[in-house]
Design an enzyme around this catalytic site. Structure first.
Site, PDB file in Angstrom:
ATOM      1  N   GLN A 221       0.794  -1.305   0.045  1.00  0.00           N
ATOM      2  CA  GLN A 221      -0.053   0.040  -0.069  1.00  0.00           C
ATOM      3  C   GLN A 221       0.865   1.218   0.062  1.00  0.00           C
ATOM      4  O   GLN A 221       0.310   2.366  -0.178  1.00  0.00           O
ATOM      5  CB  GLN A 221      -0.785  -0.130   1.284  1.00  0.00           C
ATOM      6  CG  GLN A 221      -1.939  -1.112   1.127  1.00  0.00           C
ATOM      7  CD  GLN A 221      -2.666  -1.192   2.369  1.00  0.00           C
ATOM      8  OE1 GLN A 221      -2.898  -2.445   3.040  1.00  0.00           O
ATOM      9  NE2 GLN A 221      -3.285  -0.380   3.013  1.00  0.00           N
ATOM     10  N   ARG A 368      -7.910  -1.118   8.508  1.00  0.00           N
ATOM     11  CA  ARG A 368      -8.766  -0.323   8.129  1.00  0.00           C
ATOM     12  C   ARG A 368      -9.295   0.780   9.075  1.00  0.00           C
ATOM     13  O   ARG A 368     -10.496   1.231   9.356  1.00  0.00           O
ATOM     14  CB  ARG A 368     -10.279  -0.823   7.675  1.00  0.00           C
ATOM     15  CG  ARG A 368     -11.016  -0.408   6.741  1.00  0.00           C
ATOM     16  CD  ARG A 368     -12.159  -0.696   6.010  1.00  0.00           C
ATOM     17  NE  ARG A 368     -12.801  -0.138   5.228  1.00  0.00           N
ATOM     18  CZ  ARG A 368     -13.788  -0.572   4.181  1.00  0.00           C
ATOM     19  NH1 ARG A 368     -13.749  -1.868   4.160  1.00  0.00           N
ATOM     20  NH2 ARG A 368     -14.110   0.520   3.419  1.00  0.00           N
ATOM     21  N   CYS A 369      -8.095   1.233   9.611  1.00  0.00           N
ATOM     22  CA  CYS A 369      -8.352   2.665  10.593  1.00  0.00           C
ATOM     23  C   CYS A 369      -7.022   3.376  10.680  1.00  0.00           C
ATOM     24  O   CYS A 369      -5.879   2.883  10.224  1.00  0.00           O
ATOM     25  CB  CYS A 369      -8.762   2.315  11.840  1.00  0.00           C
ATOM     26  SG  CYS A 369      -7.439   1.605  12.766  1.00  0.00           S
ATOM     27  N   GLU A 738     -12.447   4.527   6.432  1.00  0.00           N
ATOM     28  CA  GLU A 738     -12.498   3.895   7.368  1.00  0.00           C
ATOM     29  C   GLU A 738     -13.460   4.156   8.557  1.00  0.00           C
ATOM     30  O   GLU A 738     -13.600   3.462   9.560  1.00  0.00           O
ATOM     31  CB  GLU A 738     -10.956   3.923   8.109  1.00  0.00           C
ATOM     32  CG  GLU A 738      -9.861   3.524   6.972  1.00  0.00           C
ATOM     33  CD  GLU A 738      -8.693   4.110   7.379  1.00  0.00           C
ATOM     34  OE1 GLU A 738      -8.426   4.855   7.827  1.00  0.00           O
ATOM     35  OE2 GLU A 738      -7.732   3.225   6.795  1.00  0.00           O
TER      36      GLU A 738
END
Lengths: 794, 176
Positions: A221, A368-369, A738
């Site tokens: 990523q 996802r945060c 998120e």
């Protein structure tokens, strides 16, 4: 009148996605789809034990298998100073174990062979002699006196503590508690979870001796961070390293860290001078990479009788596994845990956070945060519900009286963040209206008379998305800004590159919409490219919902630079001075005679064919954007549930989401992000967790044991929006990817706890599996901690 | 016979058995010599270069490797290539015609039924077989039919919408 912005695919258009054209045809280009001439295949042998000394490794039989080209062990790595690598959080991590294995699934050896089947056969032919050591599987054991030392490789490590970190105002908080009418206490566990994208991790390293260039195709990523890391670890010159992140089959934070498989494939390619592909299998992914959560909270809230929160105390113990290898901003050891309670007006707060090593895979990745924000908001909203219950107050009303008011911005949070915008009360109202709050409370009371358990759970939160600014946010000292580069071609078409990296978020679609908004070039005329460090400008990648807040802002800023130059070209073409020119979408015109004008495409043509004296030809530029602050989206999630007292099964009756993420670039994509996030929230609340038995065996090493919801279990969602533009973002956008994962879990858990309110049960830790709920109802006690695993269960 | 050659290993392991299989893939017969343990997913991907079929969990749970086997959805990561000998396989590459998309593909794009795209080929193939059996399904029936295919991005709501929209398109087409 300029162009119709929606028609050209600008801001606010639910433009259909560009990337879908290849994905729906099966023409995506994911890591395992890439085939290079002469490519070999690597497989990893992993430790079956959680903690053991390696007495010997015998790879003789593996070498003898036809088609085997290379066997790598810790010893091979050590001879090249690569047995250990630095992590993104100032720790070290074993690439291939030399002394001990410290978690089940740790990388022990690698085999490179002509095909993956041979490589797997050869892994099984390697004989490793282990001497088992005592195993630590949670912070309580790790902190016990005389606990075995896990990180005996570190010179000054005397215990299993990774860090002790403190933030907030201790004296002020103590005073607040001294004044309190009521102190509400709650202990919680946020269980270990795995982001588990459908695609696992993998890499293809391709070292070319003739040019000395190393190209690595890799599921990352953050390709530029990887390039920097490879330059430092492998001691290769940075310009000779090219990282290419192809299409990613999901990331969710799992593809941020540097994994041993990447490093081993690079060394193998350098040694063999051939491309080496490593594709992780699902079990490898689930037991060794990027775990999340696994953190215990002791929380206390000081309350006044009328419902005002006076102060908050939090202590967390987080389980980081054997290596502290997730990426956290260097100043914040427990991530942004101290963003808790940012939406409430609280005079004083204090947080102590301790991180520990255990014999589990490295954990703490931001799934996802934004850096531990999921845990912060879950703890916050569970504590808020418990406090409202302790005071006998209505959940919605308790939140409302403690919210930061719309006219209080900018607002300094109790832990020192600066929030800048929001309409918290309005979002709550929209949510309550949509769910039919008063009606539901009546239904609930009626149902209770018949022995049915209905509950409603609210979760409201603002979270910090879009790191940096660079003053406060860096990873290994690299500042968290981002970038965009825009080249407008002669015919007015363009290519845009950014330092972010899409994994399903749709950057190829949305970045072009920002260009369309700023320049009036139709979005269809803009190609977007990311992920290749040889062509993309330097950026910190995509995670922490930072793409729109940071890279997206850079896209707007570079477009404005282009527009400024186009204005000079327009003045030249229109034969007037720049000051006499006005801009409307897609066109410059002469102020005094609006009919005389030139389009942005005319300007692009002129940049290559008709340049005035003294002006540089061409129409391209780049922008590095360092945001002045984080963005602060707000969300209100409300779930209603019915719990079956006979079985402990609970069903979601309704789920309403109200998201205020500022200006929406592509509403369709934003809603897609929210629905995906809500599903992961539901997953964590209901079923998705990974646990370990007392010997450190990972339970959840495949999709039969690690439960992810399918279309059948997943409830439907009703989405609503409120728009409070971000005051500092060039197009008013805030992060959103998120929010729902972060804020969602507490809504579901609060709803179930609300349904159980009369039973004397105060807390059930996630996951709210039917047997845990049933135990709570029938035994009338709390159910805490990680679900226990008996040996015969495994 | 192509004028190109295939390099063979100088030291063929004599104890590795090989079997010849012929599988009709997307309407075209394909023949290959395979080890009996080779998985169908790997033959499709590595042997035939049809990389639209993905591999995910290795345990028949996630469905990203779903293909249609004589018209029925199966998980190609847990079927051996030799089991497919003499059968028909449809992969995502065979879904669209030369110039036009299948209505299911159109619907997935139009309803934002995909994000990272990794589960999409399997989802669409499962949906295709399902809609052939049940051209006018309810939302619940769609959700049940898709429950062998996992998605981590979308939350399924738009996938369900896509399948319902495709059903409508297919019914309209059939009515003509």
């Amino acid at each position: 009148m300029g162009l119709d912005e929606i028609k050209i695919g600008g801001l606010g258009a639910s433009r259909r996605r560009v990337e879908d054209n290849r994905f729906i045809r099966g023409k995506g280009n994911y890591i395992d789809d890439i085939v290079l001439p002469g490519m070999l295949h690597m497989e990893i042998l992993r430790s079956p034990l959680a903690h053991a000394r390696i007495k010997s490794i015998d790879a003789t039989k593996a070498w003898a298998i036809p088609g085997v080209r290379l066997v790598l062990t810790g010893e091979t790595m050590a001879s090249r100073n690569l047995a250990w690598m630095p992590t993104l959080s100032y720790d070290t991590q074993a690439v291939l174990a030399t002394d001990k294995v410290r978690f089940q699934g740790q990388e022990v050896a690698c085999v490179v062979a002509d095909d993956p089947y041979i490589a797997k056969d050869a892994c099984e032919a390697i004989v490793v002699d282990y001497e088992p050591l005592p195993v630590i599987i949670n912070p309580q054991q790790a902190l016990a006196p005389n606990a075995p030392l896990i990180r005996d490789d570190k010179e000054n490590q005397r215990d299993n503590v990774v860090f002790d970190w403190v933030v907030g105002d201790k004296d002020g908080t103590d005073k607040a508690f001294a004044k309190a009418d009521v102190v509400s206490k709650l202990e919680l566990h946020y269980p270990r979870s795995h982001p588990s994208p459908m695609e696992t991790c993998g890499s293809i390293a391709d070292f070319d001796r003739s040019t000395s260039k190393l190209t690595v195709y890799m599921t990352t990523q953050a390709p530029h961070i990887i390039r920097a890391a490879v330059a430092l670890v492998a001691e290769l010159p940075e310009h000779m390293i090219r990282i290419v992140s192809p299409d990613l089959g999901g990331g969710f934070g799992n593809k941020v860290p540097v994994y041993p498989g990447y490093v081993a494939s690079i060394l193998a390619s350098i040694l063999l001078e051939r491309p080496v592909k490593w594709i992780e299998d699902k079990t490898g992914n689930l037991i060794s990479t990027g775990f999340a959560r696994d953190i215990y909270l002791r929380g206390e809230m000081a309350l006044r009788k009328d419902g005002k929160i006076l102060g908050v105390r939090m202590h967390t113990d987080s389980d980081h596994g054997a290596f502290f290898s997730d990426a956290q901003p260097s100043k914040f050891k427990i991530g942004l845990m101290h963003s808790a309670f940012a939406c409430y007006d609280i005079p004083a707060a204090h947080l102590t956070a301790r991180g520990v090593y255990t014999n589990k895979a490295p954990g703490g990745v931001a799934y996802r945060c934004s850096f531990r924000v999921t845990e912060a908001m879950f703890f916050q909203e569970r504590m808020v519900q418990a406090a409202a219950d302790d005071l006998g107050m209505d959940q919605a009303e308790f939140r409302r009286i403690n919210f930061v008011r719309d006219d209080d911005f900018p607002h300094r949070t109790p832990f020192g963040f600066l929030t800048d915008s929001g309409q918290y009360g309005k979002c709550l109202d929209v949510g309550l209206e949509a769910i039919g709050y008063q009606d539901f409370l009546r239904q609930k009371a009626d149902a209770a008379k018949k022995g049915r358990l209905l509950g409603i759970g609210i979760s409201t939160m603002t979270e910090p998305l879009g790191a940096g600014n660079s003053r406060e946010y860096d990873i290994l000292g690299i500042k968290m800004f981002d970038s965009a580069e825009l080249r407008v071609h002669l015919t007015g078409k363009a290519i845009l590159r950014t330092g972010a990296k899409t994994q399903g978020q749709g950057h190829e679609t949305t970045w072009a919409q920002i260009v369309a908004h700023e320049l009036g070039i139709p979005a269809d005329d803009v190609t977007v490219e990311e992920g290749d460090t040889d062509t993309a400008p330097f950026g910190m990648g995509t995670y922490a919902s930072r793409s729109t807040p940071v890279a997206g802002a850079a896209v707007a800023m570079v477009s404005r630079k282009i527009r400024a130059k186009a204005r000079k070209l327009a003045a030249h073409l229109l034969e007037v001075s720049e000051e006499d020119i006005e801009w409307e979408l897609g066109r410059f015109y002469v102020r005094s005679s609006p009919d005389r004008g030139v389009t942005i495409q005319d300007c692009a043509m002129a940049a290559y064919t008709n340049v005035p004296d003294g002006l540089e030809p061409g129409l391209e530029n780049n922008a590095y954007y360092d945001p002045p602050n984080l963005t602060w989206p707000f969300a209100c999630y409300i779930a209603t549930v019915e719990v079956d007292p006979e079985t402990g099964v609970w069903d979601v009756l309704n789920m309403v989401a109200v998201d205020d993420c500022g200006v929406r670039i592509n509403p369709m994509i934003v809603e897609g992000q929210i629905m995906g996030g809500l599903t992961e929230a539901y997953a964590m609340a209901s079923m998705q967790f990974i646990t370990f038995d007392s010997e450190g065996n990972c339970v959840g090493s495949n999709y039969m044991d690690y439960l992810l919801p399918t279309a059948w279990e997943t409830p439907g969602f009703e989405l609503h929006e409120v728009v409070t533009p971000c005051p500092h973002h060039p197009i008013g956008a805030k992060g959103v990817g998120e929010c729902a994962t972060v804020g969602g879990p507490a809504a579901f858990v609060n709803a179930v706890m609300d349904a159980l309110k009369g039973t004397g049960v105060r807390n059930i830790d996630m996951p709210l599996l039917p047997d845990r709920v049933y135990e709570a109802i029938t035994q009338r006690h709390d159910v805490s901690g990680a679900p226990p695993v008996k040996m015969d269960d495994t | 016979m192509s004028s190109l050659y295939v390099e063979v290993s100088p030291e063929p392991a004599s104890d590795v058995p090989v079997r010849r299989v012929t599988i009709t893939v997307n309407g075209e017969p394909r023949t290959a010599d395979v080890e009996p343990r080779l998985l169908l997913a790997h033959l499709l991907r590595s042997g035939f270069g049809l990389t639209g079929t993905h591999t995910g969990c290795d345990t028949t749970n996630c469905g990203v490797c779903t293909v249609l086997f004589d018209g029925t959805p199966i998980k190609s990561c847990t079927m051996l290539a030799v089991q497919a000998d003499g059968h028909e396989v449809l992969t995502v590459e065979g879904l669209a015609g030369a110039s036009e998309l299948h209505p299911i593909q159109e619907a997935f794009k139009d309803e934002h039924g995909l994000q990272c795209g990794f589960c999409t080929p399997g989802m669409m193939l499962t949906a295709k077989a399902f809609l052939e059996d049940n051209p006018d399904p309810t939302e619940d029936e769609v959700r049940w039919a898709l429950s062998g295919n996992m998605c981590r991005c979308t939350g399924y709501q738009n996938i369900v919408k896509s399948v319902l929209a495709a059903a409508e398109m297919l019914r309209a087409k059939a009515g003509n």
